[in-house]
Scaffold this active site. Structure first.
Site, mmCIF file in Angstrom:
data_model
loop_
_atom_site.group_PDB
_atom_site.id
_atom_site.type_symbol
_atom_site.label_atom_id
_atom_site.label_comp_id
_atom_site.label_asym_id
_atom_site.label_seq_id
_atom_site.Cartn_x
_atom_site.Cartn_y
_atom_site.Cartn_z
ATOM 1 N N ALA A 159 0.820 -1.213 0.000
ATOM 2 C CA ALA A 159 0.000 0.000 0.000
ATOM 3 C C ALA A 159 0.854 1.263 0.000
ATOM 4 C CB ALA A 159 -0.928 0.003 1.217
ATOM 5 N N GLU B 137 1.622 1.815 -6.912
ATOM 6 C CA GLU B 137 2.081 1.040 -8.071
ATOM 7 C C GLU B 137 1.555 1.584 -9.399
ATOM 8 O OE1 GLU B 137 -1.219 -1.435 -6.048
ATOM 9 O OE2 GLU B 137 0.510 -0.272 -5.446
ATOM 10 N N ASP C 125 19.751 29.057 -31.332
ATOM 11 C CA ASP C 125 20.549 29.374 -32.504
ATOM 12 C C ASP C 125 19.855 30.528 -33.221
ATOM 13 O OD1 ASP C 125 22.549 28.951 -34.507
ATOM 14 O OD2 ASP C 125 21.017 28.009 -35.738
ATOM 15 N N ASN D 31 -6.371 0.220 -2.928
ATOM 16 C CA ASN D 31 -5.268 0.658 -3.789
ATOM 17 C C ASN D 31 -5.629 0.532 -5.264
ATOM 18 O OD1 ASN D 31 -3.470 1.417 -1.823
ATOM 19 N ND2 ASN D 31 -1.790 0.191 -2.645
ATOM 20 N N ASP E 265 -5.634 4.066 -6.957
ATOM 21 C CA ASP E 265 -4.380 4.249 -7.700
ATOM 22 C C ASP E 265 -4.593 4.197 -9.215
ATOM 23 O OD1 ASP E 265 -3.278 4.283 -5.241
ATOM 24 O OD2 ASP E 265 -1.722 2.798 -5.639
#
Length: 899
Positions: free
Chosen positions: A279, A283, A325, A697, A701
């Site tokens: 956790a 991930e 340039d 998760n 996630d």
């Protein structure tokens, strides 16, 4: 070195002869000893090596461990998801990178495939790869120079070297020239260089450098020697990965140690500890970052930008110096007449002079070897500029030549600095001469003023010379036009002066606006060019890059100062002129070592090493060479300097989104960790099961984090802020406080939900709310399951609410300033449904060990879960009130001062 030596010294040193060249035997021997005239290739990595290199990252290593742990926990789906994330991330990296090898391959392609040489007294054509030092090479118009040459004979030879030196105009070559000291590449009039192009005239030269010993070979070596640099985001994520690795190990050890001391179920706590370690690692972060950057690449294509390396988009957001340039980037790489002088007056090119002398325009068009067709423009840039000006005033070369065909001519040469053509007209023969004013003026005896020919007096000459000085002070290239009537043969004396033309490679109008916008965004622009300092300063002054000549430095001056002194000088120098590729790399390196994030733009071969050295290299797509494109991180398909501004704007927005995503993920994961830690330390039952942690998760996630990654920001406000500092971390500017506060808040409401049932039971039994009594309540597996379901539900949904506030920590979620984010709306809806399914779908409740909830329970838990967004609104309100109070004080102070 060779520019300083006499021809005899060079021929003796190379053991060759200009009349016969090398013998076939000697050439074969040298080819065997020195190798072919090609650029060496770097060692190519295998696909497997490139893939494994992508895995050499701390965060990826933690993810690999997380995948293994998930597999051991029999959470096969989680393990599979993490594995897919890793594979996709590494594959994208392999495809996007490998710039140095591609640059070297493009450099190799630039070499001329054929060369005309004199060997054993015989002229023959052979592959350029077979050239050796000492070979005598013959150059003709249109030929590409096959090796570095010391010229032995030249006939009006001009060579286009802009890709190598950055100069707009072809260089007049002179075999008779011998330098008194070592000179930069652009000033070596007696040398020709590999990959440059002969635009006019012809010549012969002895090979003095082949393969990697050529000037372009040296550039290839520089590209190979430039170490691979990591972008700021890569560095930040790498640091984060290291921290999370340590946190994961400490978590496992601490929880396991506590479990042993408290005589808990060792295996159960081991699984819980490993789950928490998983956790702790977001991930989904690498995948989300990759997806966000990939989506931004699609946006960039719409604003004419091709991104060759994904992290480059983010890097642009940190850029505080743009090194550009001049030729083809800030200017149009197209010589143009912008001023002219006739009838004793100066006019802008856009103006038509009263009584404009036809001879002036006829001379420009007829005394000219350039050609303009519907398809293309061919010829010397200066002659093309004159031709465009004449045609712009309705004097077309084709029509004029039909009416006044050329019958005689005398080509331009470096001694006379003039060109003359004779034409047959209905009124007899007429000749036109164009050339350097100082040379042509001495050959004039008359002047044309308002259509009348007068004697050329000293007053006239003084006025003409003053005009030349004015044009020159503006860095204009000045040519004079004169006419003579009645002679069929070429005669360059007794001419009638007609006028002057002042030309320059004009700036891109949009570049000036971009430089101004960069200043507002606290981004500095530095011009780095191979052109002369006067020309560079004139362009820089017009663009607003430099105001005084003191802000300019030449390559020769740069050579004389140390790296320490250069870093000091960089604080006020905004223009570097007459520089070599090595100088450009040194400048960019010094900028980076002084804490700057530097972008470098360019289009030529000479720009490639500095493009690679810069934090982000930006090549021109239309005029850029393959070398520049393959050495760069980004390519501007419209060659528009102003496009960089849009890219920087996008870069800042991307970083802001990634930062929000990281803070959201870590504060959410921190909440999970604190929830578990407090419960375990206090000796209570675990509020979450291992499967609960992994499920939350999986929900938070993914979609909510991705929604934050593609969020719309107020880009106008972002561009008014200074760029973030190179050392600024993801947790700067309140990031750490935000992570800790919301992590603690999520933990507090999750524990509140967990303890809600024991509180009600103990209150009903009229017992004290103590740890001992709480433990007694949780001896009922049914009550423990329901309490865990409460904590599980609040923890999951609170993170969905938390994501809403994280879109903009300074703005209310009800504010109109926020644009609607459909991905965030979908993420909230899908996340809520998935969380509800775990408690309401029988198959899932059995799998996750949860209890079904009533509508009343859901209402109470949702209110509790909404606390993160409630806290967000309170903070925004306080910040608004404080801002209004500060504004009011300032207004009162101003009023008091005026009164």
């Amino acid at each position: 070195m060779f520019e300083e030596k006499s021809m005899r010294e060079i021929l003796d040193a190379l053991h060759t002869d200009t009349e016969k060249g090398l013998t076939e035997e000697e050439a074969a021997k040298r080819l065997q000893e020195d190798g072919p005239n090609v650029l060496k290739e770097g060692k190519k990595k295998t696909a497997a090596e490139s893939f494994l290199e992508q895995l050499n990252d701390p965060l990826i290593c933690v993810l690999l461990v997380a995948a293994l742990v998930s597999f051991l926990l029999k959470e096969v789906s989680d393990a599979a998801i993490i594995a897919v994330v890793i594979i996709v991330n590494a594959t994208v990296g392999v495809i996007q990178e490998g710039k140095a090898q591609k640059a070297l391959e493009a450099l190799k392609k630039l070499t001329s495939p054929k060369a005309v040489v004199r060997r054993g007294g015989t002229i023959r054509e052979l592959p350029a790869s077979e050239l050796v030092k000492g070979d005598v090479v013959i150059l003709e118009t249109g030929a590409q120079v096959a090796a570095d040459l010391r010229l032995v004979r030249t006939w009006n030879l001009k060579i286009e070297e802009s890709a190598l030196t950055g100069e707009s105009l072809p260089v007049n070559k002179d075999a008779a020239f011998q330098a008194a000291k070592a000179l930069p590449v652009g000033d070596r009039k007696n040398e020709a260089f590999m990959s440059t192009l002969v635009t006019s005239g012809r010549g012969e030269g002895v090979v003095i450098g082949a393969g990697m010993e050529t000037e372009i070979g040296k550039i290839a070596s520089i590209i190979s020697a430039v170490p691979k640099e990591f972008t700021p985001l890569q560095k930040k994520l790498a640091d984060l990965g290291k921290i999370l690795s340590i946190v994961s190990i400490l978590l496992c050890a601490a929880l396991f140690g506590i479990a042993v001391l408290q005589h808990r179920n060792i295996m159960e706590m081991l699984i819980t500890a490993i789950s928490l370690a998983v956790a702790a690692v977001p991930e989904g972060l690498p995948a989300i970052v990759t997806i966000v950057l990939a989506l931004s690449v699609s946006k960039m294509v719409k604003v004419h930008t091709i991104v060759r390396k994904l992290p480059s988009v983010e890097t642009l957001g940190a850029v505080n110096v743009v090194c550009s340039d001049k030729t083809g980037t800030l200017t149009q790489n197209k010589m143009t007449v912008i001023r002219y002088y006739v009838n004793q007056n100066i006019y802008k090119a856009s103006e038509t002079a009263p009584n404009m002398p036809e001879e002036f325009l006829e001379g420009m068009a007829l005394c000219n070897d350039a050609v303009i067709t519907n398809q293309e423009e061919l010829g010397d840039p200066t002659e093309l500029a004159l031709l465009r000006f004449a045609e712009g005033n309705r004097f077309r070369k084709e029509a004029l030549e039909t009416r006044m065909p050329r019958v005689e001519e005398k080509a331009f040469d470096s001694q006379r600095k003039m060109m003359t053509t004779v034409h047959r007209s209905s009124q007899g023969f007429i000749s036109y001469t164009k050339g350097a004013p100082e040379m042509l003026l001495d050959r004039c005896s008359k002047i044309m003023v308002n259509g009348k020919v007068q004697s050329l007096t000293e007053v006239h000459k003084r006025q003409i010379r003053q005009t030349v000085d004015v044009f020159s002070s503006q860095a204009l290239r000045v040519l004079a036009v004169a006419v003579r009537r009645g002679e069929k043969e070429v005669c360059e004396d007794g001419l009638t002066f007609v006028g002057l033309a002042g030309m320059i490679d004009p700036i891109r109008p949009e570049a000036k606006t971009a430089v101004e916008q960069f200043k507002l965004a606290s981004v500095r622009t530095i011009m780095i060019t191979g052109d002369h300092i006067d020309t560079a300063f004139a362009i820089a002054r017009e663009l607003g890059i430099a105001k005084k000549i003191d802000e300019c430095m030449t390559g020769e001056e740069l050579e004389k100062i140390s790296d320490v002194k250069l870093k000091e000088k960089l604080k006020k120098i905004n223009v570097f002129a007459r520089v070599s590729p090595e100088h450009k790399v040194r400048i960019v390196k010094a900028l980076k070592e002084t804490g700057n994030i530097a972008a470098m733009t360019g289009d030529g071969v000479n720009d490639a090493p500095s493009l690679r050295m810069a934090d982000i290299g930006i090549a021109m797509g239309i005029t850029g060479t393959d070398v520049a494109k393959n050495a760069a991180d980004m390519i501007l398909t419209d060659d528009n300097f102003a496009t960089i501004e849009k890219a920087i704007e996008e870069g800042r927005s991307i970083y802001e989104n990634i930062r929000k995503t990281v803070l959201f993920l870590l504060s959410s994961n921190f909440g999970e960790i604190i929830t578990m830690f407090i419960a375990v330390i206090l000796g209570m039952a675990s509020p979450l099961k291992a499967s609960h942690i992994l499920w939350i998760n999986l929900i938070t996630d993914s979609l909510p984090a991705l929604a934050l990654g593609v969020d719309k920001n107020d880009k106008e406000a972002l561009m008014k802020r200074p760029p973030r500092k190179a050392k600024e971390g993801l947790f700067s500017n309140g990031g750490t406080a935000c992570t800790i506060f919301y992590g603690c808040l999520i933990a507090a409401i999750s524990l509140t939900a967990f303890l809600k049932l024991p509180w009600e039971v103990l209150a009903e039994q009229q017992k004290a709310f103590t740890l001992e009594n709480i433990s007694m309540v949780f001896q009922s597996s049914e009550l423990l399951t329901r309490a865990q379901t409460y904590a599980f539900t609040v923890l999951g949904i609170s993170q969905l609410f938390h994501a809403q506030g994280m879109q903009d920590v300074h703005t209310s979620i009800f504010s109109r300033k926020r644009g609607f984010n459909p991905v965030m709306a979908a993420a909230f809806g899908v996340g809520f449904l998935l969380q509800a399914a775990v408690t309401e779908v029988p198959a899932l409740t059995a799998m996750f060990g949860t209890a079904a909830l009533s509508l009343e329970e859901w209402g109470a838990l949702v209110i509790l879960a909404a606390f993160p967004v409630l806290a967000h609104e309170i903070f925004v309100l306080l910040e608004t009130l404080r801002s209004q109070d500060t504004k009011g004080k300032v207004i009162n102070e101003v009023r008091q001062e005026h009164s």
